[in-house]
Each structure stands twice: as structure tokens, then as C-alpha cells.
Design a protein around this motif. Sequence first.
Motif, PDB file in Angstrom:
ATOM      1  N   UNK A  64       0.796  -1.238   0.000  1.00 33.89           N
ATOM      2  CA  UNK A  64       0.000   0.000   0.000  1.00 33.89           C
ATOM      3  C   UNK A  64       0.827   1.285   0.000  1.00 33.89           C
ATOM      4  N   UNK A  65       2.143   1.156  -0.171  1.00 30.47           N
ATOM      5  CA  UNK A  65       3.016   2.331  -0.061  1.00 30.47           C
ATOM      6  C   UNK A  65       2.676   3.415  -1.077  1.00 30.47           C
ATOM      7  N   UNK A  66       2.133   3.031  -2.218  1.00 34.70           N
ATOM      8  CA  UNK A  66       1.773   4.028  -3.225  1.00 34.70           C
ATOM      9  C   UNK A  66       0.655   4.939  -2.733  1.00 34.70           C
ATOM     10  N   UNK A  67      -0.260   4.381  -1.956  1.00 34.50           N
ATOM     11  CA  UNK A  67      -1.346   5.175  -1.383  1.00 34.50           C
ATOM     12  C   UNK A  67      -0.780   6.164  -0.360  1.00 34.50           C
ATOM     13  N   UNK A 122       2.236   7.372  -0.288  1.00 36.90           N
ATOM     14  CA  UNK A 122       2.970   8.389  -1.047  1.00 36.90           C
ATOM     15  C   UNK A 122       2.008   9.463  -1.574  1.00 36.90           C
TER      16      UNK A 122
END
Lengths: 333, 333
Positions: free
Chosen positions: A227-230, A232
Amino acid sequence: MLKTPYLLFLGDAHDQLAAKVAKGICDWRPEYAIGQLRLPGCDADVGLPDLTLEEARNAGAKTMVIGVANRGGVISETWKDVMVEALESGFDLASGLHNRLQDNPHLSDAAARHGQELIDVRVPQHQYPIATGEKRTGKRCLTVGTDCSVGKMYTSLALEKEMKAREMNVDFRATGQSGILITGEGVPVDAVIADFMAGSVEWLTPDNDPDHWDLIEGQGSLFHVSFSGVTMALIHGGQPDALVVCHEPTRTHMRGIPNFGLPTLEEVRDLSLKVARVVNPDCKVIGISVNTSALNENEAKNYLANVEEQIGLPTVDPYRQGAARLVDALEEL
Amino acid sequence: MLKTPYLLFLGDAHDQLAAKVAKGICDWRPEYAIGQLRLPGCDADVGLPDLTLEEARNAGAKTMVIGVANRGGVISETWKDVMVEALESGFDLASGLHNRLQDNPHLSDAAARHGQELIDVRVPQHQYPIATGEKRTGKRCLTVGTDCSVGKMYTSLALEKEMKAREMNVDFRATGQSGILITGEGVPVDAVIADFMAGSVEWLTPDNDPDHWDLIEGQGSLFHVSFSGVTMALIHGGQPDALVVCHEPTRTHMRGIPNFGLPTLEEVRDLSLKVARVVNPDCKVIGISVNTSALNENEAKNYLANVEEQIGLPTVDPYRQGAARLVDALEEL
């Protein structure tokens, strides 16, 4: 987005934890919750009067909120009957379940027939723009975490409570289904199309008074590979002036991905700041929020003191101690 | 996903740049492109024989690819007639336009009537899973950039060409509409729902032979606030063993967001590595790829030499010089 006040539907929740959303509403928006509706076999209780649909309607309730998560997110047969009856009685229905209310023909038929709304808070309600990164007026505080589900929503809501008590100019900005059900509005960022994630956060936290704070509910973690893109997009769309790092000290691995250990608080502080300063060079980490619910009073006290010495920032469990010291730090910015 | 070979539709493209996708197909998959179809007023030419629909069908073409971007992404009236005729003649249609082929009733009717497919490559074709971060077999190389549109796709395709020439075990993995149209398959990551972005990249680059390389087309930039979440998901979903940093040296600000200057190559190298090592501790930056098309031969040579000295990594313009030195670096890993 959601009409208040609510009747909280607990269904046949098998334990108190399954009624987490209902509990959140009672904790943070008690004025929205006028009763609970429980089916036979329900083992949860959020301490509100048990009301029938008719009693709740007479007491003014406008939306029946599905305040319970069941296994698989499906809408069981026993639930369906009450839900149809609620629509017939003039309630809107609101849910964060995986299975959408709107996809259930019994519910969509009943809603159409009686002119009521089905609100699936996992479904984005707008066409969000692409983020521009333009500097907005007002101030923003975002919670970031070492992991998912470490208390980011809780921390933002505790900040809001303390800031409202101080009569500060403040709004909590929900970015997940629980936050949206609790406060009645927000953006389900993790359900937004990738290109528009950061733009949806800009849309959620527009220009505001110079003394106004948006308290943006964080999601995921820069260190959680699922979920790191969220996360970011929340940082770059939110252009925060202040970050609060949230942590749960007994977690042995990242939630749902057992091969990944947790990052240190320093790693989260440093990476979050580096990334946030791309969009707001003045961003600061103002404190640490620790969910110490798995520790006893003494362990918690020691843990918090140790972290505070290690990091050099106000470190609190907002549930045990309130968020006053974090708000002090925000006021000093 | 797309049936080959293609007839390339250039429409009434007002200049060569508008036919960028068709040009990309000719550059990287010349064996897929057997002809071009141009309408009156077309000022583009990708150097293929001009074929009628009938000639192209007789030559074996199966898909008419809309190889042109027009203003606003709309399907003009003049285009529509040819497109319907193509469907009637037994072609599938493939497009990366904003306006979907499938949303145009003339086209969807004709496609249904003649049993042909309308392929909108901006629309995800699968239900992608949530990323697990589990280590996959095989090796992966991802292009990252100082900005959007600096040559990430081009660099990945140039790597593929050189690696195929060396008979290495390799696949280019398209993550954007142009890449998908050029190679016939891929995942349009920026159109995927936020929660599934990283999972879609894992799905695209599954377990493979130990000596196999996936060359993953990068998107956006960790420093581009509109799209950084997509970049993050590509890094964490791709779990790259190798990164190539891509750059365009005459860019004065981040694409589309004039208030943002470009990061340095060192900043992109360091942040990309930090983030990639969350999911693959052995990840390395193996080289720099510079799009020097705006520089003359001598300027380009000097620029590349200076960067190579500054960063200490092989630095090439793969268009001017080929990707051999980058592939050497990959082979040394």
C-alpha cells in the motif's frame, strides 16, 4: 455525504472487535449515534439503547450504518431482511463492506422503490482531478505509520478532539471507509484510480483559513509494499506542514506480509520527511503516537518515555493520555 | 492481448509527434506493423506502405491500432467512419485514447455486429491481487526518472533490444498505454485502483527462470507529486534487482507542474534505492540513461561524460549509442 443521526446496525457480530466501526462512531461522533440494532446472536454492544427501526425513526435517525464487519464482507440473509425493512421505513443505508449494497438487487430495488439512498463508502463519489502540487492556504497535519492499522485514524481523531476543545479551527479529513462512516464524509483513497490518488487528497483538503488545520487520516505505510503508493499519494497530495508518526510496539511483522519486519521510527521519520519536503519544504515531524493497548500501564509509561528520549519529540498514547502534547507541538509550529 | 500484425491508423495527424505511438511500434516492433492508413490532411508518415483496409486485410493485418493522439483524445467524425469500416472488414480496434472506443455506440454496435474486439488499453483487463512482496524467482530491472516523459519506456525497450541481440532471456513489461500498444500486452498501472497497483506489477512480473530478466517500464517519478504513488507501487511491486535512472537534461521544471524544479540524479538514485531496498535489499542502480535529443552531438557527448564522472555509473543515451553499456552492467550484477 451521510445524513445524520445514525442507527448503528451491529447485526449478529460475533464479538466486540467486529463492531469496530460502530465503536468508532460512539467514540468520536457520539452525537451522531442514537441507538443500536442487534440481531439474535449478537455478542457486541456499544452501550447505546437497543432500538427497533420504528423507535429509531421516531427518535430522528436518518441513516442505518452497517457498523459491523463480518467474515468475507458478504451481506447475509438475516441481514438482508432488516436492511430492506430499514429502507421501507425511510432509512438510508451506509456500508463499508466489500460487497456493495448497490450490487444487491433486493436492496437496490427497495432503495429505488422507497426513494432512499444506498451509500457504499468504499466507492469514490467524485471524478477527482490530477494533483497540481500548488501551495494551498491553511495548514495540514498528516498521520504516517510504521505499518497499517497502528492507530493513524485514531490519532487524527484524537488531535481533532483536543483541538476542538481548544476552539481551534480544524477539520478531520477521512481517507478510509471507517473514517468516512464515523464522520459522514471523506475520500476512500485506496479505491481511487492511481492517476487521481494525490488529486483526491488535494480535493479533500482545499484552500482554507490561514489558521485552519486539516487533520488528514493517513493510510498504509511508506514501508508497506502492498500500500506504499497510497501513502505516497497522501503525502504528496496532502502537502502536510506537520507529520505525526504512529506506531504499535508489539507488532512483529508488517500487517499481512509476514516476511517484512517493521521499520524503525527513525526510518519512518526520515523517509516521510524527505518525501513530504518535495511538496512542502517546511514540513516537520512534530510527535510520535504509540498505540500501547497491548502494554500494561507501567510498560506503556516506560515505552513512551524511552521513545521520547530516543527520538526527542513528544511521544504519547492519545488513548491513554489524550493528544494535548501533540496539539501543543502543532500550536508551536 | 492485441492480435498482430497491425495496420497503423494515423488519421489526420497534424504532425509527426502526434503519431508517436505508431512511431514507437515501427521502432520497437517493426515485425508487427505492415502498413499505415492515413486520412486526407495527415501530415505524419512512419515510413510504411499506405494500405487500404482491404489491402491490409489481404496482407494479414488483424488489428487496426490508433497510432495517433489528437487534441482532447476524442474520436472525430472523420475517424469514426473508417473505424466502423475497419470493424466491418474484420479488424479489431486498439486505442489508448482518453475517450474509450467501447463508449462510442457506433463502434460498439459495429464491433458486436461483426464479432470484432474493441481494446481500450487504458482500461485494466484483470482483477489484480493485493501485493504480497514475496520474493519471486528471476530478475527485474526497472527504469525510474527525474520526471515523467524522460525516456523510461524507450530505455527499457532499448535494453530489451540489446539483450535479445545477445540472446539473453528477457521480456519487456509494459505499464503504460504506449508500451501496451507497442508490444500488445501489459498493465496500465496508472488506471488501476490504488489498493491493487503494486499487486498489478507483481502479476505482470511473476516467477521466472533464474536467468530471466523482466524489463519493467517505469512511470512518473518519486519526485512528481501528481504521480509519485504510481512510481512507488512500481518499485515495491516490481521488487527490482536493478534500477536505471532516466533523465532529460533540458527540462526546466517537472512536467505539468511548473512550480516544481527537477531533482538531481543523486536524489533520484538515493531515494529510489532506499525505497527499493525495502522489498529487495540487494537492489542496485546500474546506470544512467539520458535523453539527449535536444542537444547536438558534441553537447551530448560532453553531457554524458560529465554525468558519468559525477555519478560514477555507465551513462548513455540509448538512442544515440545503444544500451550495450547498460546491459554490460546488468550482466555483471
